[in-house]
Design a protein around this motif. Structure first.
Motif, PDB file in Angstrom:
ATOM      1  N   LYS A  44       0.848  -1.205   0.000  1.00 47.30           N
ATOM      2  CA  LYS A  44       0.000   0.000   0.000  1.00 47.30           C
ATOM      3  C   LYS A  44       0.880   1.251   0.000  1.00 47.30           C
ATOM      4  O   LYS A  44       0.643   2.202  -0.742  1.00 47.30           O
ATOM      5  CB  LYS A  44      -0.930   0.001   1.213  1.00 47.30           C
ATOM      6  CG  LYS A  44      -1.880   1.208   1.231  1.00 47.30           C
ATOM      7  CD  LYS A  44      -2.879   1.114   2.355  1.00 47.30           C
ATOM      8  CE  LYS A  44      -3.639   2.424   2.559  1.00 47.30           C
ATOM      9  NZ  LYS A  44      -4.437   2.819   1.396  1.00 47.30           N
ATOM     10  N   THR A  45       1.923   1.228   0.827  1.00 42.38           N
ATOM     11  CA  THR A  45       2.840   2.375   0.920  1.00 42.38           C
ATOM     12  C   THR A  45       3.527   2.646  -0.418  1.00 42.38           C
ATOM     13  O   THR A  45       3.668   3.787  -0.845  1.00 42.38           O
ATOM     14  CB  THR A  45       3.907   2.114   2.017  1.00 42.38           C
ATOM     15  OG1 THR A  45       3.225   1.826   3.236  1.00 42.38           O
ATOM     16  CG2 THR A  45       4.809   3.307   2.223  1.00 42.38           C
ATOM     17  N   ILE A  46       3.951   1.570  -1.088  1.00 41.33           N
ATOM     18  CA  ILE A  46       4.636   1.712  -2.388  1.00 41.33           C
ATOM     19  C   ILE A  46       3.698   2.312  -3.435  1.00 41.33           C
ATOM     20  O   ILE A  46       4.112   3.068  -4.300  1.00 41.33           O
ATOM     21  CB  ILE A  46       5.182   0.343  -2.866  1.00 41.33           C
ATOM     22  CG1 ILE A  46       6.393  -0.065  -2.030  1.00 41.33           C
ATOM     23  CG2 ILE A  46       5.572   0.374  -4.337  1.00 41.33           C
ATOM     24  CD1 ILE A  46       6.848  -1.495  -2.253  1.00 41.33           C
ATOM     25  N   GLY A  47       2.394   1.950  -3.348  1.00 45.33           N
ATOM     26  CA  GLY A  47       1.432   2.486  -4.316  1.00 45.33           C
ATOM     27  C   GLY A  47       0.756   1.438  -5.173  1.00 45.33           C
ATOM     28  O   GLY A  47       0.205   1.753  -6.235  1.00 45.33           O
ATOM     29  N   ALA A  48       0.784   0.171  -4.732  1.00 45.60           N
ATOM     30  CA  ALA A  48       0.102  -0.896  -5.483  1.00 45.60           C
ATOM     31  C   ALA A  48      -1.416  -0.700  -5.402  1.00 45.60           C
ATOM     32  O   ALA A  48      -1.923  -0.055  -4.484  1.00 45.60           O
ATOM     33  CB  ALA A  48       0.486  -2.261  -4.920  1.00 45.60           C
ATOM     34  N   ASP A  49      -2.137  -1.278  -6.363  1.00 43.56           N
ATOM     35  CA  ASP A  49      -3.608  -1.212  -6.367  1.00 43.56           C
ATOM     36  C   ASP A  49      -4.234  -2.441  -5.731  1.00 43.56           C
ATOM     37  O   ASP A  49      -5.320  -2.384  -5.171  1.00 43.56           O
ATOM     38  CB  ASP A  49      -4.123  -1.126  -7.819  1.00 43.56           C
ATOM     39  CG  ASP A  49      -3.595   0.097  -8.535  1.00 43.56           C
ATOM     40  OD1 ASP A  49      -3.775   1.206  -8.016  1.00 43.56           O
ATOM     41  OD2 ASP A  49      -2.974  -0.065  -9.607  1.00 43.56           O
ATOM     42  N   TYR A 219       2.025  -7.244 -12.760  1.00 45.99           N
ATOM     43  CA  TYR A 219       2.542  -7.604 -11.442  1.00 45.99           C
ATOM     44  C   TYR A 219       3.877  -6.915 -11.175  1.00 45.99           C
ATOM     45  O   TYR A 219       4.744  -6.884 -12.042  1.00 45.99           O
ATOM     46  CB  TYR A 219       2.746  -9.125 -11.346  1.00 45.99           C
ATOM     47  CG  TYR A 219       1.468  -9.912 -11.487  1.00 45.99           C
ATOM     48  CD1 TYR A 219       0.751 -10.340 -10.367  1.00 45.99           C
ATOM     49  CD2 TYR A 219       0.953 -10.229 -12.749  1.00 45.99           C
ATOM     50  CE1 TYR A 219      -0.439 -11.060 -10.499  1.00 45.99           C
ATOM     51  CE2 TYR A 219      -0.229 -10.948 -12.891  1.00 45.99           C
ATOM     52  CZ  TYR A 219      -0.922 -11.350 -11.767  1.00 45.99           C
ATOM     53  OH  TYR A 219      -2.098 -12.058 -11.903  1.00 45.99           O
ATOM     54  N   GLY A 220       4.020  -6.388  -9.958  1.00 44.63           N
ATOM     55  CA  GLY A 220       5.282  -5.785  -9.542  1.00 44.63           C
ATOM     56  C   GLY A 220       5.644  -6.305  -8.164  1.00 44.63           C
ATOM     57  O   GLY A 220       4.850  -6.226  -7.229  1.00 44.63           O
ATOM     58  N   ALA A 221       6.858  -6.855  -8.040  1.00 51.21           N
ATOM     59  CA  ALA A 221       7.285  -7.469  -6.777  1.00 51.21           C
ATOM     60  C   ALA A 221       7.547  -6.418  -5.706  1.00 51.21           C
ATOM     61  O   ALA A 221       7.867  -5.267  -5.998  1.00 51.21           O
ATOM     62  CB  ALA A 221       8.554  -8.284  -7.015  1.00 51.21           C
ATOM     63  N   ASP A 237      10.161  -0.005  -9.089  1.00 47.51           N
ATOM     64  CA  ASP A 237      10.737   0.329 -10.399  1.00 47.51           C
ATOM     65  C   ASP A 237       9.639   0.672 -11.414  1.00 47.51           C
ATOM     66  O   ASP A 237       9.780   1.613 -12.196  1.00 47.51           O
ATOM     67  CB  ASP A 237      11.589  -0.825 -10.936  1.00 47.51           C
ATOM     68  CG  ASP A 237      13.014  -0.791 -10.387  1.00 47.51           C
ATOM     69  OD1 ASP A 237      13.354   0.176  -9.682  1.00 47.51           O
ATOM     70  OD2 ASP A 237      13.777  -1.739 -10.654  1.00 47.51           O
ATOM     71  N   LEU A 238       8.565  -0.111 -11.406  1.00 47.08           N
ATOM     72  CA  LEU A 238       7.452   0.180 -12.320  1.00 47.08           C
ATOM     73  C   LEU A 238       6.974   1.618 -12.142  1.00 47.08           C
ATOM     74  O   LEU A 238       6.793   2.355 -13.108  1.00 47.08           O
ATOM     75  CB  LEU A 238       6.290  -0.775 -12.065  1.00 47.08           C
ATOM     76  CG  LEU A 238       6.321  -2.125 -12.778  1.00 47.08           C
ATOM     77  CD1 LEU A 238       5.285  -3.059 -12.194  1.00 47.08           C
ATOM     78  CD2 LEU A 238       6.073  -1.967 -14.271  1.00 47.08           C
ATOM     79  N   LEU A 239       6.787   2.009 -10.884  1.00 39.21           N
ATOM     80  CA  LEU A 239       6.207   3.328 -10.595  1.00 39.21           C
ATOM     81  C   LEU A 239       7.222   4.455 -10.707  1.00 39.21           C
ATOM     82  O   LEU A 239       6.937   5.494 -11.295  1.00 39.21           O
ATOM     83  CB  LEU A 239       5.601   3.327  -9.186  1.00 39.21           C
ATOM     84  CG  LEU A 239       4.394   2.391  -9.005  1.00 39.21           C
ATOM     85  CD1 LEU A 239       4.054   2.240  -7.534  1.00 39.21           C
ATOM     86  CD2 LEU A 239       3.184   2.888  -9.784  1.00 39.21           C
ATOM     87  N   ASP A 240       8.429   4.252 -10.141  1.00 42.41           N
ATOM     88  CA  ASP A 240       9.388   5.360 -10.047  1.00 42.41           C
ATOM     89  C   ASP A 240      10.367   5.435 -11.214  1.00 42.41           C
ATOM     90  O   ASP A 240      10.720   6.514 -11.657  1.00 42.41           O
ATOM     91  CB  ASP A 240      10.199   5.258  -8.741  1.00 42.41           C
ATOM     92  CG  ASP A 240       9.316   5.337  -7.507  1.00 42.41           C
ATOM     93  OD1 ASP A 240       8.141   5.732  -7.643  1.00 42.41           O
ATOM     94  OD2 ASP A 240       9.785   4.978  -6.408  1.00 42.41           O
ATOM     95  N   LEU A 241      10.811   4.266 -11.698  1.00 42.36           N
ATOM     96  CA  LEU A 241      11.800   4.268 -12.781  1.00 42.36           C
ATOM     97  C   LEU A 241      11.127   4.405 -14.144  1.00 42.36           C
ATOM     98  O   LEU A 241      11.576   5.170 -14.998  1.00 42.36           O
ATOM     99  CB  LEU A 241      12.637   2.988 -12.717  1.00 42.36           C
ATOM    100  CG  LEU A 241      13.610   2.709 -13.862  1.00 42.36           C
ATOM    101  CD1 LEU A 241      14.610   3.853 -14.014  1.00 42.36           C
ATOM    102  CD2 LEU A 241      14.356   1.396 -13.638  1.00 42.36           C
ATOM    103  N   TYR A 242      10.027   3.650 -14.340  1.00 40.00           N
ATOM    104  CA  TYR A 242       9.389   3.620 -15.660  1.00 40.00           C
ATOM    105  C   TYR A 242       8.112   4.468 -15.756  1.00 40.00           C
ATOM    106  O   TYR A 242       7.440   4.442 -16.788  1.00 40.00           O
ATOM    107  CB  TYR A 242       9.062   2.170 -16.053  1.00 40.00           C
ATOM    108  CG  TYR A 242      10.273   1.273 -16.152  1.00 40.00           C
ATOM    109  CD1 TYR A 242      11.196   1.420 -17.188  1.00 40.00           C
ATOM    110  CD2 TYR A 242      10.506   0.272 -15.208  1.00 40.00           C
ATOM    111  CE1 TYR A 242      12.307   0.594 -17.283  1.00 40.00           C
ATOM    112  CE2 TYR A 242      11.616  -0.566 -15.297  1.00 40.00           C
ATOM    113  CZ  TYR A 242      12.510  -0.398 -16.335  1.00 40.00           C
ATOM    114  OH  TYR A 242      13.608  -1.222 -16.432  1.00 40.00           O
TER     115      TYR A 242
END
Length: 529
Positions: A44-49, A219-221, A237-242
């Motif tokens: 949740k903190t990272i920003g997953a749905d 999916y993001g680990a 990485d999905l959210l911040d890098l890409y």
């Protein structure tokens, strides 16, 4: 649809169902309930749905009690998966008990249940009329060997739909990066919500570009060591890098083609730069085995350009419609732009980046340089390696009036390049004892000393005392053994990161027509050195 080529027609969304934003799902791989509860909060903190509760990872599992705890306490919507060993999971027990647990998950309020195609028909029939409207059934098929033809994948999707699935999930394995195109073709034209994933490092772009091609979720680990399938990126990485949240069907795709390529920091620089000026573009790692096949497959103007690194700087030349005159003379390219008419034009920005950095290093040494002349003029310039980067350095130095020496493992390649730039050739073994004068300039373009072999060096320390400046094209690590030892002998050193940054400025300009955000590039390289 039978064609492999992903052309413009494939990118026109066909009103696919579930064409809202692609959801980001983080698998929970904890072996205890307490670990999973902690992982949920992290997700949740990272920003997953969504979180995927992987029941097959739990060491001790009490279905009624544990499912209630996990589902009720989850801060995010839940997808429950209980993957059997025959479909790549860890569960080896009784099949009836496994399905019973999935039905319980549904009863306790799970938002999604993932069921394998092999048992889906019977499972869906058994819950007919009992399934809450709030729960969707994902029917999944995993192929751990390859990616079938577009037609075969289409037939598989039809079989999955026929089970009564709410959401179709196909996961194949990439033997080549072009395999992703077949899955993109399916998801972009699908009339039902579809999750399309190509596993393995060559399939990474299938995960990153899910929002472009209408994938229902990706999916993001939680962390790099906790992946639930090969080639899965981290959610961070999905959210911040890409910039995953900014990718849309009309997003332009750029990237770096190479083999290996995962070490490249270019996506970090370009994605941050695109975001800073609000450009609708993304820059990816492309692990490419066959450049010709890559360009033939991703032929849409949406695939708008790429950087080109080892070992493709020369092989990519034959795929170009147009080559910048300087790049043609060098015989190596590192920057490719697709024009609006679909044609590919190539440039070499390596030589600009490296030579300007070396000149600046020499200016600090030599004091005042006559206006209009280069501090390289008249210098003896020794280039190690005769590949793409070696050609760039040799040509660039010769252009500036340096006397060029090319050293390569095979003498023939060294001679071929030296003849082109009016220089001298030798083998790498000979360089150690080559010092006709003091104050020479050294440029290493070989991979000797690159991570993971960071204790290697192309030239022993005693030979470095004859050089006033040493440049190393390697930037992982930034401080190579060659540069450390050159510095100890009193030489000025120029890092490979300088070449990377400066050639990146030129590439950014070629891609976008805009000046590069130089300060941003430098800050990022410093931060992630």
């Amino acid at each position: 649809m039978g064609s492999l080529s992903l052309a413009a027609s494939d990118l026109e969304r066909s009103g696919a169902v579930g064409s809202g934003p692609t959801l980001l799902c983080t698998p929970l791989m904890g072996t205890t309930i307490d670990q999973m509860l902690i992982e949920m909060q992290k997700a949740k903190t990272i920003g997953a749905d969504i979180v995927e509760i992987r029941l097959d990872c739990l060491r001790n599992f009490n279905p009624r009690q544990d499912l209630q705890t996990l589902i009720k306490q989850s801060p995010l919507p839940t997808l429950v998966t209980y993957r059997p060993i025959w479909e790549g999971g860890q569960y080896e027990g009784d099949e009836a008990k496994r399905q019973e647990a999935l039905k319980l998950a549904m009863e306790f309020g799970a938002n999604y249940i993932d069921v394998e195609l092999e048992v889906a028909h019977d499972f869906i029939n058994s819950v007919y009329a009992k399934k809450p409207d709030t729960c969707k059934i994902i029917v999944s098929s995993h192929n751990f060997h390859n990616t079938p033809s577009t037609e075969a994948i289409g037939n598989l999707v039809a079989r999955i739909q026929a089970t009564g699935a709410d959401i179709v999930k196909i996961a194949t394995t990439a033997l080549d990066i072009t395999d992703c195109a077949r899955v993109f073709q399916i998801t972009v034209h699908s009339q039902v919500p579809t999750i399309g994933i190509v596993m393995g490092e060559r399939g990474l772009i299938s995960r990153l570009l899910s929002p472009k091609f209408g994938g229902y979720l990706t999916y993001g680990a939680l962390e790099a060591g906790a992946i639930s399938a090969p080639g899965q990126p981290t959610a961070k990485d999905l959210l911040d890098l890409y910039n995953f949240r900014l990718i849309r069907p009309d997003t332009k795709v750029y990237g770096i083609i190479g083999k290996p390529v995962g070490h490249s920091k270019s996506p970090l620089l370009f994605n941050a730069a695109f975001k800073s000026v609000g450009l609708n573009a993304v820059y990816l790692h492309f692990l490419v085995d066959d450049v010709e096949k890559f360009f033939n497959t991703y032929s849409s103007t949406d695939f708008a350009g790429c950087s080109c690194t080892i070992p493709h700087k020369e092989a990519a030349l034959k795929c170009m419609n147009d080559i910048d005159p300087i790049a043609k003379k060098i015989g190596a390219i590192n920057n490719i732009v697709r024009r609006p008419d679909g044609k590919l034009i190539a440039f070499n920005t390596d030589y600009i980046g490296a030579i300007s950095a070396i000149e600046d290093g020499l200016r600090g040494l030599n004091g005042a340089i006559p206006s209009g002349s280069s501090p390289l003029a008249g210098k003896l310039f020794v280039v190690l390696g005769a590949g793409g980067a070696g050609k760039s350095l040799a040509y660039g130095a010769a252009q500036k009036g340096a006397r060029v020496v090319v050293a390569n493992r095979t003498f023939e390649r060294a001679k071929e390049l030296a003849d082109k730039v009016g220089g001298k050739a030798m083998t790498l073994a000979e360089v150690e004892h080559f010092h006709p004068e003091e104050g020479m300039v050294l440029a290493n373009t070989t991979s000797v000393g690159m991570k993971p072999k960071i204790d290697d060096t192309p030239l022993p320390k005693h030979a470095l005392k004859h050089y006033c400046l040493a440049f190393d094209a390697i930037y992982t690590p930034k401080d190579t053994r060659l540069l450390r030892e050159a510095k100890e002998t009193g030489a000025v050193i120029v890092y490979g990161t300088e070449m990377l940054i400066r050639q990146g400025f030129e590439q950014y300009k070629n891609f976008t027509g805009l000046p590069a955000p130089e300060d941003l590039f430098r800050q990022l390289m410093e931060k992630h050195a």
